[in-house]
Design an enzyme around this catalytic site. Sequence first.
Site, mmCIF file in Angstrom:
data_model
loop_
_atom_site.group_PDB
_atom_site.id
_atom_site.type_symbol
_atom_site.label_atom_id
_atom_site.label_comp_id
_atom_site.label_asym_id
_atom_site.label_seq_id
_atom_site.Cartn_x
_atom_site.Cartn_y
_atom_site.Cartn_z
ATOM 1 N N TYR A 1 0.843 -1.211 0.000
ATOM 2 C CA TYR A 1 0.000 0.000 0.000
ATOM 3 C C TYR A 1 0.876 1.259 0.000
ATOM 4 O O TYR A 1 0.650 2.194 -0.770
ATOM 5 C CB TYR A 1 -0.900 -0.044 1.232
ATOM 6 C CG TYR A 1 -1.957 1.028 1.282
ATOM 7 C CD1 TYR A 1 -3.058 0.991 0.433
ATOM 8 C CD2 TYR A 1 -1.878 2.068 2.206
ATOM 9 C CE1 TYR A 1 -4.042 1.975 0.489
ATOM 10 C CE2 TYR A 1 -2.847 3.041 2.283
ATOM 11 C CZ TYR A 1 -3.938 2.991 1.421
ATOM 12 O OH TYR A 1 -4.907 3.966 1.487
ATOM 13 N N ALA A 2 1.920 1.273 0.861
ATOM 14 C CA ALA A 2 2.808 2.445 0.941
ATOM 15 C C ALA A 2 3.503 2.678 -0.395
ATOM 16 O O ALA A 2 3.599 3.815 -0.864
ATOM 17 C CB ALA A 2 3.838 2.246 2.050
HETATM 18 P P1 NDP Z 1 -13.595 1.854 0.378
HETATM 19 O O1 NDP Z 1 -13.053 0.477 0.470
HETATM 20 O O2 NDP Z 1 -14.714 2.281 1.262
HETATM 21 O O3 NDP Z 1 -13.988 2.197 -1.133
HETATM 22 C C1 NDP Z 1 -13.101 1.946 -2.180
HETATM 23 C C2 NDP Z 1 -13.871 2.037 -3.469
HETATM 24 O O4 NDP Z 1 -12.974 1.740 -4.574
HETATM 25 C C3 NDP Z 1 -14.998 1.025 -3.504
HETATM 26 O O5 NDP Z 1 -16.115 1.611 -4.088
HETATM 27 C C4 NDP Z 1 -14.397 -0.068 -4.380
HETATM 28 O O6 NDP Z 1 -15.345 -0.849 -5.063
HETATM 29 C C5 NDP Z 1 -13.603 0.747 -5.364
HETATM 30 N N1 NDP Z 1 -12.635 -0.091 -6.064
HETATM 31 C C6 NDP Z 1 -11.743 -0.924 -5.512
HETATM 32 N N2 NDP Z 1 -11.050 -1.547 -6.477
HETATM 33 C C7 NDP Z 1 -11.539 -1.106 -7.659
HETATM 34 C C8 NDP Z 1 -11.229 -1.371 -9.003
HETATM 35 N N3 NDP Z 1 -10.294 -2.266 -9.336
HETATM 36 N N4 NDP Z 1 -11.910 -0.735 -9.983
HETATM 37 C C9 NDP Z 1 -12.891 0.152 -9.662
HETATM 38 N N5 NDP Z 1 -13.229 0.456 -8.398
HETATM 39 C C10 NDP Z 1 -12.557 -0.174 -7.399
HETATM 40 O O7 NDP Z 1 -12.317 2.788 0.592
HETATM 41 P P2 NDP Z 1 -12.187 4.313 1.003
HETATM 42 O O8 NDP Z 1 -13.380 5.087 0.575
HETATM 43 O O9 NDP Z 1 -11.755 4.346 2.405
HETATM 44 O O10 NDP Z 1 -10.906 4.705 0.123
HETATM 45 C C11 NDP Z 1 -10.977 5.498 -1.046
HETATM 46 C C12 NDP Z 1 -9.556 5.929 -1.384
HETATM 47 O O11 NDP Z 1 -9.008 6.658 -0.297
HETATM 48 C C13 NDP Z 1 -8.601 4.761 -1.630
HETATM 49 O O12 NDP Z 1 -7.723 5.078 -2.673
HETATM 50 C C14 NDP Z 1 -7.863 4.649 -0.314
HETATM 51 O O13 NDP Z 1 -6.606 4.057 -0.476
HETATM 52 C C15 NDP Z 1 -7.766 6.108 0.077
HETATM 53 N N6 NDP Z 1 -7.521 6.325 1.497
HETATM 54 C C16 NDP Z 1 -8.436 5.941 2.448
HETATM 55 C C17 NDP Z 1 -8.170 6.169 3.785
HETATM 56 C C18 NDP Z 1 -9.126 5.783 4.871
HETATM 57 O O14 NDP Z 1 -8.770 5.962 6.039
HETATM 58 N N7 NDP Z 1 -10.314 5.300 4.580
HETATM 59 C C19 NDP Z 1 -6.910 6.801 4.217
HETATM 60 C C20 NDP Z 1 -6.053 7.161 3.135
HETATM 61 C C21 NDP Z 1 -6.351 6.938 1.832
HETATM 62 P P3 NDP Z 1 -15.773 -2.339 -4.605
HETATM 63 O O15 NDP Z 1 -17.103 -2.115 -3.976
HETATM 64 O O16 NDP Z 1 -15.877 -3.074 -5.890
HETATM 65 O O17 NDP Z 1 -14.734 -2.893 -3.695
#
Ligand code: NDP
Length: 246
Positions: free
Chosen positions: A154-155
């Site tokens: 992830y990092a």
């Molecule tokens: P969630 O797991 O709640 O949501 C992630 C979303 O991305 C889901 O809708 C998921 O869909 C979608 N997704 C995952 N893989 C794919 C793919 N291959 N193609 C299309 N869509 C995809 O995560 P967060 O809302 O917490 O995170 C959103 C972003 O913020 C991420 O990039 C995360 O790394 C970053 N982030 C989050 C933090 C936190 O504390 N929550 C902290 C720092 C960064 P599906 O339903 O299919 O899984």
Amino acid sequence: MRFDGKVAFVTGGNRGIGASICKRLASEGADIAFIDRAPDPQEEVTKAVNNFGKRAIFYEADVTDKAMIEEVVANVVKELGSLDILVNNAGITRDNLLIRMKEEDWRAVIDINLTGIFNVTQAVAKIMLKQRSGSIINIASVIGISGNAGQVNYAASKAGVIGVTKSLAKEFANRGIRVNAVAPGFIETAMTKALSEDVREKARQLIPLGFFGEPEDVAAAVSFLASEDARYITGQVLVVDGGMIR
Ligand code: NDP
């Protein structure tokens, strides 16, 4: 309504931070196209966007499927007329200590979090370069700045996102396209709810403001960077973490 007449494309927009970004940009006037791997049977984001009087189009698409992404982006422009704001938000975690990490978990995180951004941005940039305007916001993470035990994949992916952001900012600046990143700390979503209460409590102690952020806190930063208020800002990483990293 600073995004009136603009079209935003958000990856991973069905839930968590992505859903909040869709709603925030629509509340300020943008039409929204968003993708996710799985459909949302409740159509919650679509309904929320429509309630602001804005159009929403959802596509079931995976950011790792380059051909599909190109098809989707072409369709967005056909249906909504342009593409002005791109938010690369889709991301996953597959945490483990390096010694125990499976190669497939390393690859899955790099593929989605980093190569996914390459796929989507390449497709969208063709449109933005032609129209000579646009704003791209990549969702990184504080972990990409500070590192974290148990999250080498992830990092690495999120440090990569920051590198992509800074490079593209330089590559696209003379074409009127700004590229920035938002690096959230601990935000209340499915991703952090999966952590044990013990880990959550330890995390809380590291946050000077004393609480986890909400998806809306990240959406507010995205909205600012997407807007004309940030017209002189490119290649930056805006940290939204309650003061956790310095
Ligand atoms: P969630 O797991 O709640 O949501 C992630 C979303 O991305 C889901 O809708 C998921 O869909 C979608 N997704 C995952 N893989 C794919 C793919 N291959 N193609 C299309 N869509 C995809 O995560 P967060 O809302 O917490 O995170 C959103 C972003 O913020 C991420 O990039 C995360 O790394 C970053 N982030 C989050 C933090 C936190 O504390 N929550 C902290 C720092 C960064 P599906 O339903 O299919 O899984």
